[in-house]
Scaffold this active site. Structure first.
Site, PDB file in Angstrom:
ATOM      1  N   TYR A 120      24.649  65.178  32.643  1.00 11.76           N
ATOM      2  CA  TYR A 120      23.363  64.868  32.017  1.00 11.76           C
ATOM      3  C   TYR A 120      23.486  64.456  30.559  1.00 11.76           C
ATOM      4  O   TYR A 120      22.484  64.077  29.927  1.00 11.76           O
ATOM      5  CB  TYR A 120      22.383  66.029  32.179  1.00 11.76           C
ATOM      6  CG  TYR A 120      22.737  67.298  31.439  1.00 11.76           C
ATOM      7  CD1 TYR A 120      22.551  67.416  30.067  1.00 11.76           C
ATOM      8  CD2 TYR A 120      23.229  68.405  32.128  1.00 11.76           C
ATOM      9  CE1 TYR A 120      22.843  68.588  29.396  1.00 11.76           C
ATOM     10  CE2 TYR A 120      23.528  69.585  31.460  1.00 11.76           C
ATOM     11  CZ  TYR A 120      23.336  69.676  30.101  1.00 11.76           C
ATOM     12  OH  TYR A 120      23.626  70.837  29.434  1.00 11.76           O
ATOM     13  N   HIS A 163      36.867  47.455  23.749  1.00 10.98           N
ATOM     14  CA  HIS A 163      36.718  47.568  22.298  1.00 10.98           C
ATOM     15  C   HIS A 163      36.406  48.992  21.856  1.00 10.98           C
ATOM     16  O   HIS A 163      37.195  49.599  21.134  1.00 10.98           O
ATOM     17  CB  HIS A 163      35.609  46.606  21.845  1.00 10.98           C
ATOM     18  CG  HIS A 163      35.453  46.488  20.364  1.00 10.98           C
ATOM     19  ND1 HIS A 163      34.906  45.378  19.765  1.00 10.98           N
ATOM     20  CD2 HIS A 163      35.737  47.341  19.353  1.00 10.98           C
ATOM     21  CE1 HIS A 163      34.875  45.553  18.453  1.00 10.98           C
ATOM     22  NE2 HIS A 163      35.376  46.739  18.188  1.00 10.98           N
ATOM     23  N   TYR A 195      12.592  70.384  24.638  1.00  7.79           N
ATOM     24  CA  TYR A 195      13.293  71.639  24.345  1.00  7.79           C
ATOM     25  C   TYR A 195      14.642  71.464  23.672  1.00  7.79           C
ATOM     26  O   TYR A 195      15.262  72.432  23.279  1.00  7.79           O
ATOM     27  CB  TYR A 195      13.516  72.412  25.661  1.00  7.79           C
ATOM     28  CG  TYR A 195      12.225  72.735  26.359  1.00  7.79           C
ATOM     29  CD1 TYR A 195      11.402  73.749  25.887  1.00  7.79           C
ATOM     30  CD2 TYR A 195      11.814  72.002  27.461  1.00  7.79           C
ATOM     31  CE1 TYR A 195      10.208  74.049  26.522  1.00  7.79           C
ATOM     32  CE2 TYR A 195      10.612  72.291  28.096  1.00  7.79           C
ATOM     33  CZ  TYR A 195       9.815  73.312  27.625  1.00  7.79           C
ATOM     34  OH  TYR A 195       8.637  73.591  28.253  1.00  7.79           O
ATOM     35  N   HIS A 236      30.475  53.374  14.767  1.00 10.17           N
ATOM     36  CA  HIS A 236      31.262  52.550  15.696  1.00 10.17           C
ATOM     37  C   HIS A 236      32.688  53.085  15.726  1.00 10.17           C
ATOM     38  O   HIS A 236      33.308  53.254  14.675  1.00 10.17           O
ATOM     39  CB  HIS A 236      31.254  51.095  15.241  1.00 10.17           C
ATOM     40  CG  HIS A 236      32.292  50.243  15.913  1.00 10.17           C
ATOM     41  ND1 HIS A 236      32.440  50.192  17.285  1.00 10.17           N
ATOM     42  CD2 HIS A 236      33.232  49.403  15.408  1.00 10.17           C
ATOM     43  CE1 HIS A 236      33.428  49.364  17.589  1.00 10.17           C
ATOM     44  NE2 HIS A 236      33.921  48.877  16.462  1.00 10.17           N
TER      45      HIS A 236
END
Length: 216
Positions: A117, A158, A213, A96
């Site tokens: 992507y 946050h 892959y 986090h």
């Protein structure tokens, strides 16, 4: 390897990952937190202690219900968030952060625009969990909704949460998410232009390719 050795090695990795988040600018001071699960023990960074001061003797561990079973330092105030991930996923590590670009994006949208992507590395379009105060059950619930079928999300106003089978995997997802947010902010700042976004089908195609892959 004994349970004690496994916990010691995992704690070293937790500290190293926490220090990396600070060194690479994903947190400021003691903000953010890192955890790893070893059997029924969740090792988590403590509250309010600079990462560079943590040593092997400072290990902090709780059971799945949050009861402290290891160490004297208080666990991070975000413990409910970490435990919620472990109770609802097969994750073995959680990172986090309060990464700057990701946090900025969390104030602007309810889903990170898919400009690259890299979103497929998280499982698809990255959602933003509605704001709730840190350390609360409400924040953990909002996060779980945003994490559905994903390995990362933003927390509104946050920061970020990512998880993985290892700390390296969870950290890499955090870094990729921050980079994705930085790319969108950079592209969307060009006057008079709007970034081209990938379609859900294009992201799904990449996701399938990554399964076979790896990242390219």
């Amino acid at each position: 390897m004994s349970d004690r050795d496994a916990i010691a090695r995992a704690w070293d990795a937790v500290v190293a990952t926490a220090r990396r988040t600070a060194a690479e600018g994903l947190v400021v001071g003691t903000s953010g937190n890192v955890s790893a699960r070893v059997g029924d023990t969740v090792l988590v960074t403590p509250s309010g202690v600079p990462y560079e001061r943590l040593g092997p003797e400072d290990a902090v561990g709780v059971d799945p219900e949050g009861n402290q079973i290891l160490g004297e330092l208080a666990p991070t105030s975000e413990l409910p968030l970490h435990l919620a991930v472990y109770r609802n996923t097969g994750a073995a590590a959680v990172v986090h952060t309060h990464a700057v670009h990701a946090t900025a994006v969390s104030t602007l949208v309810t889903e990170v625009p898919s400009v690259h992507y890299a979103a497929a590395l998280i499982g698809g379009p990255v959602r933003v969990a509605p704001y709730a105060r840190y350390g609360t059950a409400e924040l953990a619930e909002n996060m779980l909704t945003a994490l559905r079928d994903r390995t990362g999300c933003l927390l509104a106003n946050h920061g970020t949460v990512t998880h993985g089978a290892t700390l390296d995997e969870a950290y890499d997802r955090t870094a990729q998410l921050e980079w994705l947010c930085r790319v969108w902010l950079t592209a969307s700042s060009v006057p008079g232009r709007s970034p081209a976004l990938l379609t859900p089908d294009q992201l799904d195609e990449v996701g399938e390719a990554l399964k076979g892959y790896g990242q390219g």
